[in-house]
Enzyme design. Sequence first.
Site, PDB file in Angstrom:
ATOM      1  N   GLY A 189       0.822  -1.215   0.000  1.00 60.30           N
ATOM      2  CA  GLY A 189       0.000   0.000   0.000  1.00 60.30           C
ATOM      3  C   GLY A 189       0.850   1.258   0.000  1.00 60.30           C
ATOM      4  O   GLY A 189       2.084   1.209  -0.056  1.00 60.30           O
ATOM      5  N   ASP A 222       1.611  -8.826   2.183  1.00 58.93           N
ATOM      6  CA  ASP A 222       0.366  -8.258   1.678  1.00 58.93           C
ATOM      7  C   ASP A 222      -0.537  -9.418   1.279  1.00 58.93           C
ATOM      8  O   ASP A 222      -0.121 -10.577   1.262  1.00 58.93           O
ATOM      9  CB  ASP A 222       0.623  -7.308   0.505  1.00 58.93           C
ATOM     10  CG  ASP A 222      -0.418  -6.173   0.474  1.00 58.93           C
ATOM     11  OD1 ASP A 222      -0.063  -5.010   0.691  1.00 58.93           O
ATOM     12  OD2 ASP A 222      -1.623  -6.480   0.257  1.00 58.93           O
ATOM     13  N   ILE A 223      -1.767  -9.085   0.925  1.00 58.62           N
ATOM     14  CA  ILE A 223      -2.765 -10.114   0.622  1.00 58.62           C
ATOM     15  C   ILE A 223      -2.432 -10.854  -0.672  1.00 58.62           C
ATOM     16  O   ILE A 223      -2.799 -12.005  -0.845  1.00 58.62           O
ATOM     17  CB  ILE A 223      -4.185  -9.474   0.552  1.00 58.62           C
ATOM     18  CG1 ILE A 223      -5.306 -10.492   0.385  1.00 58.62           C
ATOM     19  CG2 ILE A 223      -4.292  -8.426  -0.533  1.00 58.62           C
ATOM     20  CD1 ILE A 223      -5.825 -10.995   1.678  1.00 58.62           C
ATOM     21  N   ASP A 235      -2.865 -12.970   4.703  1.00 57.44           N
ATOM     22  CA  ASP A 235      -4.171 -12.373   4.968  1.00 57.44           C
ATOM     23  C   ASP A 235      -4.223 -12.147   6.477  1.00 57.44           C
ATOM     24  O   ASP A 235      -4.272 -13.099   7.250  1.00 57.44           O
ATOM     25  CB  ASP A 235      -5.282 -13.331   4.506  1.00 57.44           C
ATOM     26  CG  ASP A 235      -6.667 -12.778   4.815  1.00 57.44           C
ATOM     27  OD1 ASP A 235      -6.756 -11.716   5.465  1.00 57.44           O
ATOM     28  OD2 ASP A 235      -7.649 -13.424   4.419  1.00 57.44           O
ATOM     29  N   TYR A 237     -15.121   4.200   7.923  1.00 64.04           N
ATOM     30  CA  TYR A 237     -13.669   4.220   8.162  1.00 64.04           C
ATOM     31  C   TYR A 237     -13.350   4.959   9.470  1.00 64.04           C
ATOM     32  O   TYR A 237     -12.592   4.466  10.309  1.00 64.04           O
ATOM     33  CB  TYR A 237     -13.021   4.907   6.965  1.00 64.04           C
ATOM     34  CG  TYR A 237     -11.534   5.153   7.046  1.00 64.04           C
ATOM     35  CD1 TYR A 237     -10.625   4.101   7.083  1.00 64.04           C
ATOM     36  CD2 TYR A 237     -11.030   6.460   7.030  1.00 64.04           C
ATOM     37  CE1 TYR A 237      -9.260   4.341   7.115  1.00 64.04           C
ATOM     38  CE2 TYR A 237      -9.675   6.703   7.049  1.00 64.04           C
ATOM     39  CZ  TYR A 237      -8.786   5.650   7.101  1.00 64.04           C
ATOM     40  OH  TYR A 237      -7.439   5.896   7.126  1.00 64.04           O
ATOM     41  N   LYS A 275     -11.631   3.555  12.834  1.00 61.42           N
ATOM     42  CA  LYS A 275     -10.388   4.112  13.386  1.00 61.42           C
ATOM     43  C   LYS A 275     -10.605   4.561  14.834  1.00 61.42           C
ATOM     44  O   LYS A 275      -9.743   4.370  15.688  1.00 61.42           O
ATOM     45  CB  LYS A 275      -9.890   5.284  12.527  1.00 61.42           C
ATOM     46  CG  LYS A 275      -9.301   4.850  11.187  1.00 61.42           C
ATOM     47  CD  LYS A 275      -8.027   4.038  11.371  1.00 61.42           C
ATOM     48  CE  LYS A 275      -7.406   3.596  10.065  1.00 61.42           C
ATOM     49  NZ  LYS A 275      -6.304   2.631  10.235  1.00 61.42           N
TER      50      LYS A 275
HETATM   51  C1  AKB Z   1      -8.451   8.779   3.454  1.00 56.90           C
HETATM   52  O1  AKB Z   1      -8.662   9.774   2.728  1.00 56.90           O
HETATM   53  O2  AKB Z   1      -9.283   7.898   3.672  1.00 56.90           O
HETATM   54  C2  AKB Z   1      -7.114   8.675   4.156  1.00 56.90           C
HETATM   55  C3  AKB Z   1      -7.142   9.264   5.520  1.00 56.90           C
HETATM   56  C4  AKB Z   1      -7.232  10.716   5.720  1.00 56.90           C
HETATM   57  O3  AKB Z   1      -7.077   8.539   6.465  1.00 56.90           O
HETATM   58  N1  AKB Z   1      -6.104   9.302   3.361  1.00 56.90           N
END
Ligand code: AKB
Length: 319
Positions: free
Chosen positions: A11, A34-35, A52, A142, A146
């Site tokens: 990545g 990596d996967i 994985d 996301y 996080k």
């Molecule tokens: C995203 O845009 O999802 C990432 C981030 C800010 O974590 N680059």
Amino acid sequence: MRKALVIGAAGQIGTELTYRLSEELGTDNVIASDISELYFEDQPNIRTVILDVLDFELLKSTILDNDISEVYHLAATLSANAEKNPGFSWHLNMQSLLNILNLAKEGHISKIFWPSSVAVFGTDTPKENTPQFTLMNPNTVYGISKSAGENWCNYYYEKYGVDVRSLRFPGLLGYKSDPGGGTTDYALWALKNSSNNLPYVSFLSRETTLPMMHMEDAIDGIIQLMNVPNSDIKIRTSYNISSVSFSPTELEKEIQKTIPAFKISYEPDFRQSIADSWPHSIDDSLARNDWNWNPKYNFESLVKNIIEGFKKKVLIVTR
Ligand code: AKB
């Protein structure tokens, strides 16, 4: 003897971190995973494995068989892609972290790096100079993953003494590998297009200001944080770190200093609402105080350096 496993090494962060770790620790002491199959063109000696991270037994045997002492866990679904597949993204982002935290709890890993993101903040968060501790309420899958991940890290540190360290990254910009499904990616595509003398159609509107950082500064931050004595780390959720902030139109103007003909046009899509929920700028004073965080790029040098890098057409990872 330190021995590192990089998970998600193909990545955007993983590529550059793998190179840097092999300089810091010696190529023999880094394993890139990596996967799917990966290959480091500039340093074919770097050992690579297919892994994985959701496969707990394979993860455990990779760590034990190779005497891994530290894990850099970078595999995740980023903000834009996560909105397209919330269930899987939650599972990948959470279970992978828990797998690694559990292996550390069992005593198989002595140190973990895991990246968090400015995505932990949401529309209720103060937008300017966003503090370390503030109202968060993330609005994206996301961001939720996080935010939960940060709390898991802190929990494993408090409850089991797991030495896990984390940074809340803004948009990261480097020329050595392409970004993978984030909202801040627009800036990198704009920089890449400009260095190929192409215009760019932005999926964010012209005034959308977001925090960004050169990938080299991000990698320096990871290396620095992982070298700080355990007792100097005061935050076990994740540290705010910051560098520059700009909007697409400001980026266009900065690029035009090098490539006068470059133009951005605008067709905002679903990623606009993700960007609108994020901070414009970040207060990173605690990272600066606790472990002397100090990025080296400013807006001008960042843009110049990345365009130069793209012009050299550096292609490192193939997968
Ligand atoms: C995203 O845009 O999802 C990432 C981030 C800010 O974590 N680059």
